[in-house]
Design a protein around this motif. Structure first.
Motif, PDB file in Angstrom:
ATOM      1  N   LYS A 107      -2.990   5.601  34.094  1.00  0.00           N
ATOM      2  CA  LYS A 107      -2.408   5.550  32.757  1.00  0.00           C
ATOM      3  C   LYS A 107      -1.607   6.806  32.428  1.00  0.00           C
ATOM      4  O   LYS A 107      -0.571   6.740  31.770  1.00  0.00           O
ATOM      5  N   ALA A 108      -2.095   7.951  32.872  1.00  0.00           N
ATOM      6  CA  ALA A 108      -1.425   9.200  32.474  1.00  0.00           C
ATOM      7  C   ALA A 108      -1.764  10.341  33.421  1.00  0.00           C
ATOM      8  O   ALA A 108      -2.761  10.294  34.144  1.00  0.00           O
ATOM      9  N   ILE A 109      -0.903  11.348  33.397  1.00  0.00           N
ATOM     10  CA  ILE A 109      -1.187  12.627  34.058  1.00  0.00           C
ATOM     11  C   ILE A 109      -1.026  13.709  32.988  1.00  0.00           C
ATOM     12  O   ILE A 109      -0.060  13.689  32.223  1.00  0.00           O
ATOM     13  N   VAL A 110      -1.992  14.610  32.935  1.00  0.00           N
ATOM     14  CA  VAL A 110      -1.940  15.709  31.964  1.00  0.00           C
ATOM     15  C   VAL A 110      -1.925  17.021  32.745  1.00  0.00           C
ATOM     16  O   VAL A 110      -2.748  17.210  33.643  1.00  0.00           O
ATOM     17  N   VAL A 111      -0.985  17.914  32.431  1.00  0.00           N
ATOM     18  CA  VAL A 111      -0.945  19.211  33.133  1.00  0.00           C
ATOM     19  C   VAL A 111      -0.972  20.351  32.127  1.00  0.00           C
ATOM     20  O   VAL A 111      -0.385  20.256  31.042  1.00  0.00           O
ATOM     21  N   ASN A 112      -1.624  21.420  32.536  1.00  0.00           N
ATOM     22  CA  ASN A 112      -1.751  22.545  31.610  1.00  0.00           C
ATOM     23  C   ASN A 112      -1.852  23.861  32.359  1.00  0.00           C
ATOM     24  O   ASN A 112      -2.845  24.567  32.255  1.00  0.00           O
ATOM     25  N   GLY A 113      -0.795  24.203  33.116  1.00  0.00           N
ATOM     26  CA  GLY A 113      -0.808  25.472  33.841  1.00  0.00           C
ATOM     27  C   GLY A 113      -0.440  26.634  32.931  1.00  0.00           C
ATOM     28  O   GLY A 113       0.151  26.449  31.872  1.00  0.00           O
ATOM     29  N   SER A 114      -0.782  27.834  33.385  1.00  0.00           N
ATOM     30  CA  SER A 114      -0.474  29.005  32.544  1.00  0.00           C
ATOM     31  C   SER A 114       0.121  30.172  33.338  1.00  0.00           C
ATOM     32  O   SER A 114       0.345  31.243  32.792  1.00  0.00           O
ATOM     33  N   HIS A 115       0.367  29.962  34.646  1.00  0.00           N
ATOM     34  CA  HIS A 115       0.936  31.062  35.439  1.00  0.00           C
ATOM     35  C   HIS A 115       2.407  31.267  35.102  1.00  0.00           C
ATOM     36  O   HIS A 115       3.103  30.329  34.729  1.00  0.00           O
TER      37      HIS A 115
END
Ligand code: SF4
Length: 573
Positions: free
Chosen positions: A192-200
Motif C-alpha cells: 500500500k505504501a512506503i514511508v521514508v524518514n532519513g536524517s543524514h
C-alpha cells in the motif's frame, strides 16, 4: 564516496527479508542514478510479466539529491509497465526522494508479493514491513494522513489495489508517478505504501565548484522567459501553455478529430489563477515552484490534464476539470490516460460525455465497476474490445498527451521513438517548434528532426538519471549540470560524458523492449494522423501528415542511433 550513498535496499515481500547492499562505484558512475540505475537493475528481470511477483519495483534517486542543486529533489520509479509492456520509468517530485537519500540510500528494490496488505517503513539504519490492512481501500490522502507522522509517503489508491492499468503511485499527495501503471505493479504486491524518514546530510566534494555550477544554473533559470517570465511556468504553471497551443491550432480536441477548441480559454493559466486564487507550490527546494494549488491547498491541473479533460472531451466546464484532476489524484490514476480513454469511449458511443458523466466514469474506473471495468484497461484495449482499435489515440498502448502531431512534426517522431510509448517526456520538440527554445525549427517539416529527437532523448535520459527537472533544461544545459555534478562528486564530468551515458541508457531500454517483442511496427502513429486534417483557420492549415516522409525520417532516426531497419539494436537480431 561523495554524491552517491552507494547503497541499495532490497526488500522481498514474499519472504519478508530486507538487506542493504553496496552498489559498485563504476555502476553509479556509468548510470548516474534514478532512471539509469533503475534500468541497470532491471537487466535480469525485464522479460518477466509486469505483474509477476518477482518483477522489481525500483525507487531510485540521483547523485545531486540532498544538495541544494536546483530542481534535484526528484526520483524515478522503474519497472515494466502493465499498460504498455515496455520497460518503464516515471519521474516525480515531492519530499520522498530527499528523505530516501537522507536514509543513506540510492535506491530501493521491492520484489515478491506479501500475503496481506503491508507498508514498508524505512528510517536511517532500519527498515521493516508492517500490516496495512486498515489502510487497504483508502484513498491516497487518507493513506498519507495516516502515515505522514512517520515520514514522507509514497502510496497507491484504490485504483492501484484494483489493478487499473494506468494506476499511479502518489507521492506527498499531489506528485504522481504517472502514466504506465506502476501503481498496479505496487498493488499486485499488496504493497500500500512506503514511508521514508532519513536524517543524514549529503556532503559535497568541492563546495566552490558546486557553488559556481549552481549559480550558473540559477542565472539561466532567472533569465528564461519560459520559466521566470511574467507569462511563464513559475507564474501560471504548465497551463501557461493553453493559450499558445490553442493559438497554434494543435490542441487535441474531440479525441483528436479536431485541433482547435474554442472553450479552452476557460481553463487557461490566467483563468485557473483567477477562478481558484491559485498559489505557487512545488517540489522540495525547487526555485521554480511551477505547481499550483487553490486556497484550500487542492492541487490544480497541469496543462495536459486540463486540456485532455477539456478539449479532448469537448468540455469547457473548469470546475469539472479541477474535480476530475482531484479525483484521479485521490484514487491514484493517471489523468492523461484516464481522460483519453473516456474521450475514445465517447467517440465510439457517438457523443462525448457530460462534465458529470466524466466524473462518474472516473469513480467507476478506479473501482472497476460498471463501465469502469472496460475503461480500467486503457484506451487501446477498450477500443480493441469494442471493435474500433483505430480510435485509440495511443502509441505502444500509451495514450498521447496534449500536442497534436499534425502541427508539430518533431513531436510526431518523438511519440513513436519513445521507449515507454506515446509521451512528451522522452523528447520535447515542442520546445523548438512552439516555444522556439533553444532554437526555432519549422514545425511543419521533418528535416533535421531525427537528430534533434535523438539528442533530446539522450539529454532527457541524463536529466531523469541525475533526477533534475526537465523544465530546468528549458533554460540550463548539461554543461552547467556537469559542473554541479563534478562539484558534488569530485569526479570530472563533461556534458559530452553525460550525453554518452544518456545514449547508453536509451539503447539499453530499446534492447529490453526488442527482447520483449517490440520492433518498428510499434513505432507508429494512429492512422488518423495520416488521413485526416486538423482544424485550420487564422492562416494556419493543419494537414494530414505525409506518411512516406514520416517513415523516411523514422529510418533516419534508426540509422543515427545505429539501430537496424526494424528499430532494434543490432545485437538483438
Ligand atoms: S519546476 Fe515544477 S515540476 Fe520541476 S522540480 Fe520545480 S516544482 Fe517540481
Amino acid at each position: 564516496m561523495f554524491g552517491w550513498a552507494g547503497k541499495l535496499l532490497n526488500i522481498d515481500l514474499t519472504t519478508g527479508t530486507i538487506s542493504r547492499e553496496s552498489i559498485k562505484e563504476d555502476i553509479l558512475y556509468s548510470h548516474l542514478g534514478g532512471r539509469g540505475l533503475g534500468v541497470y537493475l532491471m537487466s535480469d528481470y525485464h522479460d518477466l510479466d509486469p505483474l509477476d511477483p518477482e518483477m522489481p519495483l525500483i525507487f531510485a534517486v540521483g547523485p545531486l539529491c540532498g544538495t541544494s542543486s536546483p530542481t534535484s529533489s526528484r526520483m524515478s520509479v522503474i519497472s515494466r509497465s502493465p499498460l504498455t509492456g515496455t520497460i518503464y520509468d516515471s519521474s516525480c517530485g515531492g519530499l520522498f526522494a530527499h528523505k530516501l537519500k537522507a536514509a543513506g540510500l540510492d535506491a530501493i528494490m521491492v520484489t515478491g508479493k506479501s500475503n496481506k496488505p503491508v507498508y514498508i517503513q524505512i528510517d536511517d539504519d532500519s527498515a521493516g514491513i508492517h500490516d496495512a490492512s486498515t489502510l487497504w481501500g483508502k484513498d491516497t490522502i487518507e493513506t498519507m494522513s495516516a502515515l505522514m507522522d512517520k515520514g514522507s509517503v509514497a502510496a497507491i489508491g484504490p485504483a492501484g489495489e484494483q489493478g487499473v492499468l494506468f494506476a499511479n503511485i502518489m507521492v506527498n499527495a499531489s506528485n504522481s508517478v504517472g502514466r504506465g501503471g506502476l501503481g498496479a505493479v505496487m498493488g499486485s504486491k499488496n504493497l500500500k505504501a512506503i514511508v521514508v524518514n532519513g536524517s543524514h546530510k549529503v556532503k559535497l566534494s568541492d563546495k566552490d565548484a558546486f557553488k559556481k555550477g549552481q549559480e550558473d544554473v540559477m542565472r539561466l533559470l532567472k533569465a528564461s522567459p519560459v520559466i521566470f517570465g511574467e507569462l511563464g511556468l513559475r507564474e501560471f504553471g504548465t497551463p501557461a501553455l493553453v493559450d499558445l497551443i490553442k493559438q497554434r491550432r494543435i490542441a487535441p480536441t474531440e479525441n483528436f478529430r479536431k485541433t482547435y477548441f474554442e472553450g479552452a480559454d476557460s481553463y487557461s493559466g490566467p483563468s485557473l489563477k483567477s477562478t481558484f486564487k491559485a498559489k505557487k507550490e512545488g517540489c522540495f527546494g525547487c526555485p521554480i515552484q511551477c505547481k499550483k494549488v487553490d486556497s484550500c491547498g487542492r492541487a490544480l491541473p497541469e496543462y495536459e490534464t486540463a486540456s485532455h479533460f477539456g478539449a479532448l472531451n469537448k468540455n469547457s466546464d473548469i470546475h469539472s476539470i479541477v474535480k476530475s484532476n482531484e479525483l484521479c489524484n485521490l484514487l491514484g490514476m493517471d489523468t492523461i490516460s484516464m481522460a483519453a480513454t473516456i474521450a475514445a469511449y465517447g467517440e465510439i458511443k457517438g457523443d462525448f460525455f457530460s462534465p458529470d458523466g466524466i466524473v462518474e466514469l472516473i469513480k467507476e474506473t478506479a473501482g472497476r465497476k460498471g463501465e469502469g471495468k472496460k475503461l480500467a484497461l486503457g484506451s487501446a484495449r477498450l477500443c480493441e474490445m469494442l471493435g474500433h482499435p483505430e480510435l485509440s489515440m495511443s502509441v505502444k498502448r500509451l495514450e498521447l498527451p496534449a500536442y497534436d502531431p499534425r502541427g508539430a512534426y518533431g513531436m510526431a517522431l518523438a511519440y513513436v521513438t519513445s521507449n515507454r510509448g506515446g509521451c512528451h517526456l522522452r523528447a520535447y520538440p515542442i520546445a523548438n517548434e512552439i516555444l522556439r527554445k533553444p532554437v526555432a525549427t519549422d514545425r511543419f517539416s521533418f528535416s533535421g528532426k531525427a537528430r534533434i529527437i535523438k539528442i533530446a532523448e539522450d539529454t532527457n535520459a541524463v536529466a531523469d538519471s541525475l533526477e533534475i527537472c526537465k523544465f530546468a533544461m528549458l533554460a540550463a544545459s548539461l554543461e552547467e549540470y556537469a559542473q554541479v555534478l563534478t562539484g558534488v562528486t569530485g569526479m570530472d564530468f563533461t556534458a559530452q560524458d553525460l550525453l554518452k551515458i544518456g545514449e547508453r541508457i536509451v539503447m539499453d531500454e530499446r534492447r529490453f523492449n526488442c527482447e520483449n517483442g517490440f520492433s518498428g511496427k510499434d513505432d507508429m502513429l494512429p492512422e488518423r494522423f495520416f488521413t485526416e486534417g486538423g482544424s485550420s483557420g487564422d492562416g494556419i492549415e493543419i494537414k494530414p501528415i505525409d506518411k512516406a516522409r514520416f517513415l523516411e525520417e523514422l529510418q533516419k532516426y534508426y540509422k543515427i542511433r545505429s539501430l537496424n531497419e526494424d528499430g532494434c539494436p543490432r545485437n538483438v537480431e
